[in-house]
Design a protein around this motif. Structure first.
Motif, PDB file in Angstrom:
ATOM      1  N   UNK A   2       0.649  -1.614  -0.098  1.00 51.98           N
ATOM      2  CA  UNK A   2       0.449  -0.480  -0.082  1.00 51.98           C
ATOM      3  C   UNK A   2       1.095   0.828  -0.275  1.00 51.98           C
ATOM      4  N   UNK A   3       0.243   2.020  -0.468  1.00 50.57           N
ATOM      5  CA  UNK A   3       1.265   3.574  -0.673  1.00 50.57           C
ATOM      6  C   UNK A   3       0.690   4.036   1.198  1.00 50.57           C
ATOM      7  N   UNK A   4       1.763   4.407   1.413  1.00 48.85           N
ATOM      8  CA  UNK A   4       1.956   4.887   2.501  1.00 48.85           C
ATOM      9  C   UNK A   4       2.955   6.425   2.694  1.00 48.85           C
ATOM     10  N   UNK A   5       3.272   7.134   1.858  1.00 46.61           N
ATOM     11  CA  UNK A   5       4.093   8.464   1.849  1.00 46.61           C
ATOM     12  C   UNK A   5       3.654   9.115   1.019  1.00 46.61           C
ATOM     13  N   UNK A  30     -13.086  13.099   1.599  1.00 44.82           N
ATOM     14  CA  UNK A  30     -13.808  11.446   1.642  1.00 44.82           C
ATOM     15  C   UNK A  30     -12.779  10.805   1.299  1.00 44.82           C
ATOM     16  N   UNK A  31     -12.395  11.407   0.109  1.00 44.79           N
ATOM     17  CA  UNK A  31     -10.972   9.675  -0.348  1.00 44.79           C
ATOM     18  C   UNK A  31     -10.533   9.559   0.874  1.00 44.79           C
ATOM     19  N   UNK A  32     -10.466   7.904   0.694  1.00 43.73           N
ATOM     20  CA  UNK A  32      -9.337   8.125   1.702  1.00 43.73           C
ATOM     21  C   UNK A  32      -7.664   7.575   1.745  1.00 43.73           C
ATOM     22  N   UNK A  33      -7.462   8.427   2.799  1.00 48.66           N
ATOM     23  CA  UNK A  33      -5.458   9.148   2.030  1.00 48.66           C
ATOM     24  C   UNK A  33      -5.224  10.934   2.301  1.00 48.66           C
ATOM     25  N   UNK A  34      -6.311  11.759   1.823  1.00 48.85           N
ATOM     26  CA  UNK A  34      -6.266  13.063   1.672  1.00 48.85           C
ATOM     27  C   UNK A  34      -5.983  13.673   2.726  1.00 48.85           C
ATOM     28  N   UNK A  35      -4.706  14.093   2.845  1.00 46.86           N
ATOM     29  CA  UNK A  35      -4.419  15.024   4.478  1.00 46.86           C
ATOM     30  C   UNK A  35      -4.626  16.291   4.162  1.00 46.86           C
ATOM     31  N   UNK A  36      -4.711  17.290   2.737  1.00 47.59           N
ATOM     32  CA  UNK A  36      -4.957  18.591   2.490  1.00 47.59           C
ATOM     33  C   UNK A  36      -5.023  18.508   1.523  1.00 47.59           C
ATOM     34  N   UNK A  37      -6.372  19.971   1.557  1.00 50.32           N
ATOM     35  CA  UNK A  37      -7.009  19.828   0.512  1.00 50.32           C
ATOM     36  C   UNK A  37      -7.336  21.661   0.575  1.00 50.32           C
ATOM     37  N   UNK A  38      -6.387  22.273  -0.888  1.00 54.42           N
ATOM     38  CA  UNK A  38      -6.145  23.612  -1.016  1.00 54.42           C
ATOM     39  C   UNK A  38      -6.731  24.127  -2.295  1.00 54.42           C
ATOM     40  N   UNK A  39      -8.001  25.463  -2.469  1.00 49.74           N
ATOM     41  CA  UNK A  39      -9.140  25.365  -3.878  1.00 49.74           C
ATOM     42  C   UNK A  39      -8.600  26.799  -3.806  1.00 49.74           C
ATOM     43  N   UNK A  45      -6.858  26.665  -9.460  1.00 48.83           N
ATOM     44  CA  UNK A  45      -5.858  25.430  -8.780  1.00 48.83           C
ATOM     45  C   UNK A  45      -6.656  24.871  -7.778  1.00 48.83           C
ATOM     46  N   UNK A  46      -6.466  23.288  -7.229  1.00 47.95           N
ATOM     47  CA  UNK A  46      -6.677  22.528  -6.662  1.00 47.95           C
ATOM     48  C   UNK A  46      -5.778  22.193  -5.991  1.00 47.95           C
ATOM     49  N   UNK A  47      -4.712  22.258  -4.774  1.00 49.86           N
ATOM     50  CA  UNK A  47      -4.264  21.866  -4.296  1.00 49.86           C
ATOM     51  C   UNK A  47      -4.005  20.440  -3.741  1.00 49.86           C
ATOM     52  N   UNK A  48      -3.378  19.128  -3.615  1.00 54.58           N
ATOM     53  CA  UNK A  48      -3.714  17.505  -2.616  1.00 54.58           C
ATOM     54  C   UNK A  48      -3.053  17.578  -2.489  1.00 54.58           C
ATOM     55  N   UNK A  49      -2.703  17.161  -0.509  1.00 54.42           N
ATOM     56  CA  UNK A  49      -1.398  16.268  -0.618  1.00 54.42           C
ATOM     57  C   UNK A  49      -2.479  15.303   0.562  1.00 54.42           C
ATOM     58  N   UNK A  50      -1.699  13.691   0.084  1.00 54.06           N
ATOM     59  CA  UNK A  50      -1.995  12.786   0.348  1.00 54.06           C
ATOM     60  C   UNK A  50      -1.436  11.602  -0.118  1.00 54.06           C
ATOM     61  N   UNK A  51      -2.280  10.407   0.050  1.00 57.43           N
ATOM     62  CA  UNK A  51      -1.735   9.304  -0.233  1.00 57.43           C
ATOM     63  C   UNK A  51      -2.443   8.856  -0.974  1.00 57.43           C
ATOM     64  N   UNK A  52      -3.186   9.841  -2.007  1.00 52.31           N
ATOM     65  CA  UNK A  52      -5.065   8.441  -2.897  1.00 52.31           C
ATOM     66  C   UNK A  52      -4.125   9.306  -3.932  1.00 52.31           C
ATOM     67  N   UNK A  53      -4.823   7.987  -4.814  1.00 54.14           N
ATOM     68  CA  UNK A  53      -3.952   8.679  -6.670  1.00 54.14           C
ATOM     69  C   UNK A  53      -4.619   9.227  -7.261  1.00 54.14           C
TER      70      UNK A  53
END
Length: 261
Positions: A2-5, A30-39, A45-53
């Motif tokens: 699993x992707x963890x980084x 709502x997506x598993x692995x998402x830790x931060x969203x900035x719109x 632009x939408x910046x996303x941090x986390x482990x989601x594909x």
């Protein structure tokens, strides 16, 4: 594995107000692995941090009724992309676009898939692979020894086997992808290599066994593309193509109409 980084991705998304930004933020959270969203409505632009594909993020944004284009992933020189094509041409049937109700999985466009790679640590790269318009079944995703596609998959060589931490199997074996009856399949995984090691190599997705040592054949079950560098999160600020004069959304519309994922 699993992707963890966690890693960062940046998307261009058409937004007209703060309500749009809130809808997208709620959908992504709502997506598993998402830790931060900035719109950012001003810059679209939408910046996303986390482990989601990244492909899952695009689907979640599209589910809100808006389109999304990946603008960059990870840090500079840490991302790559491969556009998968088939070099096999069916001449016995009249093909129809994949996804057409009541029709076959056959896609008339050569482009059948897309692979995105992001290096998230010194020894780990995540691979986001999507294919569409290929026959149902279990496929093997592999990095090939060469990037020569003069004869399609046949000239890309054997599976990449450079020394590394792979426990005896070739480093180029990425894993398997299950394609359903609708001709669509995806995989999100991590592998122990750095992006610079695979730039210029070919990447193939195929149902062929290869246990007999024979080279890959250009059949309807095989798609292949060269791995090339792609932009990091803040490396791509292009909004108009210098070649065609079209905006990125006009280019996006053209590619989608041709079958690009």
């Amino acid at each position: 594995m699993a992707v963890t980084t966690p890693f960062q991705t940046l998307f261009a998304v058409p937004m007209t107000c703060d309500g749009c930004a809130q809808d997208i933020t709620k959908a992504l959270q709502k997506l598993p692995g998402i830790t931060k969203v900035e719109a950012n409505v001003k810059d679209q632009l939408v910046s996303v941090e986390g482990t989601a594909a990244p492909s899952a993020i695009v689907q979640a944004i599209q589910a809100t009724g808006r389109d999304a284009i990946l603008r960059g992933s990870g840090a500079s020189n840490s991302a790559a992309v491969s556009i998968l094509e088939t070099y096999y041409h069916r001449s016995d049937v009249e093909v129809t676009p994949a996804g057409t109700p009541g029709e076959s999985w056959v896609n008339p466009r050569l482009v059948r898939g897309l692979v995105r790679m992001v290096q998230v640590s010194a020894e780990e790269t995540v691979v986001d692979l999507t294919v569409r318009g290929v026959p149902p079944g279990t496929y093997r995703a592999t990095i090939r020894e060469y990037g020569n596609l003069t004869d399609g998959a046949s000239s890309a060589g054997p599976v990449w086997s450079a020394p590394g931490k792979e426990g005896g199997r070739p480093r180029g074996f990425l894993g398997t992808v299950e394609v359903g009856p609708n001709g669509y399949g995806s995989a999100f995984l991590n592998r122990p290599f750095q992006v610079w090691e695979v730039i210029g190599h070919a990447l193939a997705v195929s149902r062929q066994d290869e246990s007999d040592g024979a080279p890959l054949r250009n059949d309807e079950d095989t798609v292949v593309g060269v791995i090339a560098r792609s932009a990091g999160v803040w490396d791509n600020d292009k909004t108009v193509c210098s070649c065609t004069g079209k905006t990125l959304w006009e280019e996006r519309k053209d590619e989608v109409s041709k079958g690009m994922l």
